[in-house]
Write an enzyme that holds these catalytic residues in place. Structure first.
Site, short mmCIF file in Angstrom:
data_model
loop_
_atom_site.label_atom_id
_atom_site.label_comp_id
_atom_site.label_asym_id
_atom_site.label_seq_id
_atom_site.Cartn_x
_atom_site.Cartn_y
_atom_site.Cartn_z
N ASN A 73 1.39 -0.77 0.33
CA ASN A 73 0.24 0.34 0.37
C ASN A 73 1.51 1.83 -0.07
O ASN A 73 1.58 1.47 -0.48
CB ASN A 73 -1.21 -0.06 1.39
CG ASN A 73 -1.18 -0.19 2.99
OD1 ASN A 73 -0.37 -1.56 2.50
ND2 ASN A 73 -0.53 0.99 3.08
N ASP A 74 0.98 1.86 0.79
CA ASP A 74 1.58 3.24 0.98
C ASP A 74 2.85 3.61 0.29
O ASP A 74 3.64 2.88 0.56
CB ASP A 74 0.84 4.16 2.19
CG ASP A 74 -0.09 4.33 3.54
OD1 ASP A 74 -0.77 3.91 2.32
OD2 ASP A 74 -0.34 4.91 4.13
N TRP A 83 -3.18 -7.33 3.14
CA TRP A 83 -2.24 -6.29 4.11
C TRP A 83 -2.56 -7.57 5.13
O TRP A 83 -3.50 -8.44 5.35
CB TRP A 83 -3.90 -5.20 4.60
CG TRP A 83 -2.81 -4.45 5.07
CD1 TRP A 83 -1.98 -3.07 5.24
CD2 TRP A 83 -2.76 -4.22 6.41
NE1 TRP A 83 -1.71 -2.85 6.50
CE2 TRP A 83 -2.30 -3.44 7.09
CE3 TRP A 83 -3.71 -5.25 7.75
CZ2 TRP A 83 -1.67 -2.93 8.07
CZ3 TRP A 83 -3.41 -4.92 8.94
CH2 TRP A 83 -2.25 -3.95 9.34
N ASP A 141 1.88 8.06 10.90
CA ASP A 141 2.65 8.45 9.48
C ASP A 141 3.61 9.75 9.14
O ASP A 141 2.80 10.54 8.82
CB ASP A 141 1.90 8.40 8.70
CG ASP A 141 0.52 7.20 8.28
OD1 ASP A 141 0.54 6.21 8.78
OD2 ASP A 141 -0.78 8.14 8.07
C1 FRU Z 1 -2.97 4.89 5.13
C2 FRU Z 1 -2.66 3.48 6.37
C3 FRU Z 1 -1.29 4.45 7.06
C4 FRU Z 1 -0.84 3.18 7.47
C5 FRU Z 1 -0.49 2.40 7.09
C6 FRU Z 1 -0.75 1.19 7.21
O1 FRU Z 1 -3.00 4.07 3.93
O2 FRU Z 1 -3.46 3.24 6.95
O3 FRU Z 1 -2.18 5.40 8.20
O4 FRU Z 1 0.24 3.95 8.51
O5 FRU Z 1 -2.18 2.41 5.80
O6 FRU Z 1 -0.20 0.27 7.13
#
Ligand code: FRU
Length: 492
Positions: free
Chosen positions: A38-39, A63, A163
């Site tokens: 993801n991010d 995830w 984050d």
């Molecule tokens: C955003 C998020 C962040 C967190 C991460 C976990 O997509 O929810 O806030 O750090 O993904 O994977």
């Protein structure tokens, strides 16, 4: 402990990556070799190269406990995979190394990330540090966490505190971290430090209203073209006209930072991308001061065909995009390096097509760039159909409303979301420039990114079941006036 977990992940990736089913894999976007991403994290220009880390669970296409994957690039187009940088396992990050950022100091590369712990109803999110001498192997700091309960006593919820984006301004290091108010609104905290190890609370940079989401994620704060810009990803931001239709959105606050008080006075607010698959963008400053942004090209709470089909992977990054601020809006352009990979196979000079439509048969490619400029008369509608078979992806412009829409309705596998009505289409208002609609399109196997000359973008994924081969340009009324058209392959 950390080394063992990192090695385990790297071994797994090496052994199992060949099993990944490549049908829908992108070629010129950054992806992980296997597993879920993801991010984007830790986007930084370090020792002559761009480094991009990402939230990563190598062991499944859904995830799971978050690791940090890692890749680097010289041109933001060609990426080299590097070993996993972080794995969870310490008492303060045992359920995940969540999102964060990177900064160079004295020739070393520092990662600032969220240590996530979750046991039943108990949740704790604290900010942690890891350091590397070579930009590849990272050691977690022995005195982690660096920002925790004591820094936000009475003002923030330790269960929703994550984050960190670190940056340097004058001689001070700052970190902006997302958090939540007690009545469930988003807020952003700013911390400062002289050395990256010892931090004090500075301010609440911005605080959301009720309709601006129940939690904010992934903040980034930077100065660009004379303005201060805060970007972040709000959860459940209220739909406003054509904006914020996804359950998880992205937004830019543009205004002016007061560095004495640490507060941002916001002059304008807008959504960053008007597609269905764009989340958690993060920026980095390039060697010439350019501001580059990349995002996760998927969306939370929707089904992922590559997971359901057991292809052993899920998720991709967007193209890294160059940012500017114009008239208090963020505008985006494609990365310059991408044009070097473009081999034109089809082009047309100015011409008027009396029948109002033209088909480019058999012209669709898996890695493709298409660019066109069409003169649009009052009340005309222009439709560009792409990957046309029984169905097509449809980009439509209506001069009466100045709305540009993109639809994946009926194309390939459904991506079912938690939104009340299934979203397969989005719209954005785009003014014509010199009476023309000018569009650039980047297609990579299962993704499409649309850039307008006014700097708006629409980012979508799509998973075709039958490959559509044709493109078509059409107008509902009168002749089609083409000013330019070009298409071709993006080579790897
Ligand atoms: C955003 C998020 C962040 C967190 C991460 C976990 O997509 O929810 O806030 O750090 O993904 O994977």
């Amino acid at each position: 402990m950390h080394k063992i977990e990192v090695e385990k992940a790297n071994e797994f990736i090496k052994k199992r990556s060949q099993e990944v089913v490549t049908t829908y894999r992108n070629r010129y976007h950054l992806m992980a070799p296997i597993g879920w991403i993801n991010d984007p994290n830790g986007f930084v220009y370090f020792q002559g190269e761009y480094h991009l880390f990402f939230q990563y669970y190598p062991y499944d296409s859904i995830w799971g406990p978050m690791h940090w994957g890692h890749a680097k690039s010289k041109d933001l187009v060609h990426w080299e995979q590097l070993p996993v940088a972080l794995a969870p396992g310490e008492e303060y990050d045992k359920n995940g190394c969540f999102s964060g950022s990177a900064i160079e100091k004295d020739g070393k590369l520092y990662l600032v990330y969220t240590g996530h712990v979750e046991e039943g109803d108990y949740r704790r999110e604290v900010q942690c540090l890891a350091v590397s001498e070579d930009g590849i192997h990272f050691e977690k700091y022995a005195n982690n966490p660096i920002i925790a309960e004591e820094h936000i006593a009475g003002i923030g919820n330790i269960a929703e505190f994550r984050d960190p984006k670190v940056f340097k301004r004058e001689d001070t290091y700052y970190t902006i971290v997302a958090s939540q108010t007690s009545d469930k609104r988003g807020q952003m905290f700013l911390f400062e430090s002289n050395d990256l190890f010892n931090w004090t609370f500075k301010s609440i940079v911005a605080e959301g209203q009720k309709d601006q989401g129940v939690m904010w994620e992934c903040p980034d704060l930077f100065h660009l073209d004379g303005k201060d810009v805060l970007i972040f990803s709000p959860i459940e931001m209220k739909v406003d006209d054509y904006s914020y239709w996804n359950t998880s959105s992205t937004v830019a606050f543009i205004g002016e930072m007061d560095w004495e008080t640490g507060k941002l006075s916001v002059e304008n607010t807008h959504e960053i991308d008007y597609g269905l698959d764009f989340y958690a963008p993060q920026t980095c400053e390039g060697p010439n001061g350019e501001r580059i942004m990349v995002a996760w090209m998927q969306m939370w709470h929707r089904t992922m065909p590559t997971n359901e089909l057991n292809h052993l992977w899920s998720g991709s990054m967007t193209l890294p995009r160059e940012l500017h601020v114009k008239e208090n809006r963020l505008v985006q352009t494609p990365p310059k390096g991408i044009y070097q990979t473009f081999e034109e196979t089809l082009s047309m000079d100015e011409q008027t097509i009396p029948s109002g439509q033209i088909v480019f048969a058999d012209s669709v490619l898996n890695q493709q760039y298409v660019q066109f400029a069409i003169e649009v008369a009052e009340q005309q509608k222009i439709t560009f159909s792409y990957a046309q078979g029984n169905e097509a992806l449809r980009l439509e412009y209506d001069a009466t409303t100045a709305l540009l829409s993109f639809s994946r309705t009926g194309v390939g596998y459904d991506l079912k979301g938690i939104e009340k009505t299934q979203l397969t289409k989005r719209e954005v208002r785009v003014p014509l420039v010199d009476n023309q609609l000018k569009i650039e399109i980047f297609r990579d196997t299962s993704s499409i990114e649309i850039f307008t000359t006014t700097g708006e973008t629409m980012t979508f994924t799509f998973y075709e079941q039958e490959q559509g081969k044709d493109m078509q340009l059409k107008t509902n009324d009168g002749p089609l006036v083409i000013r330019s058209f070009a298409s071709g392959k993006i080579s790897e």
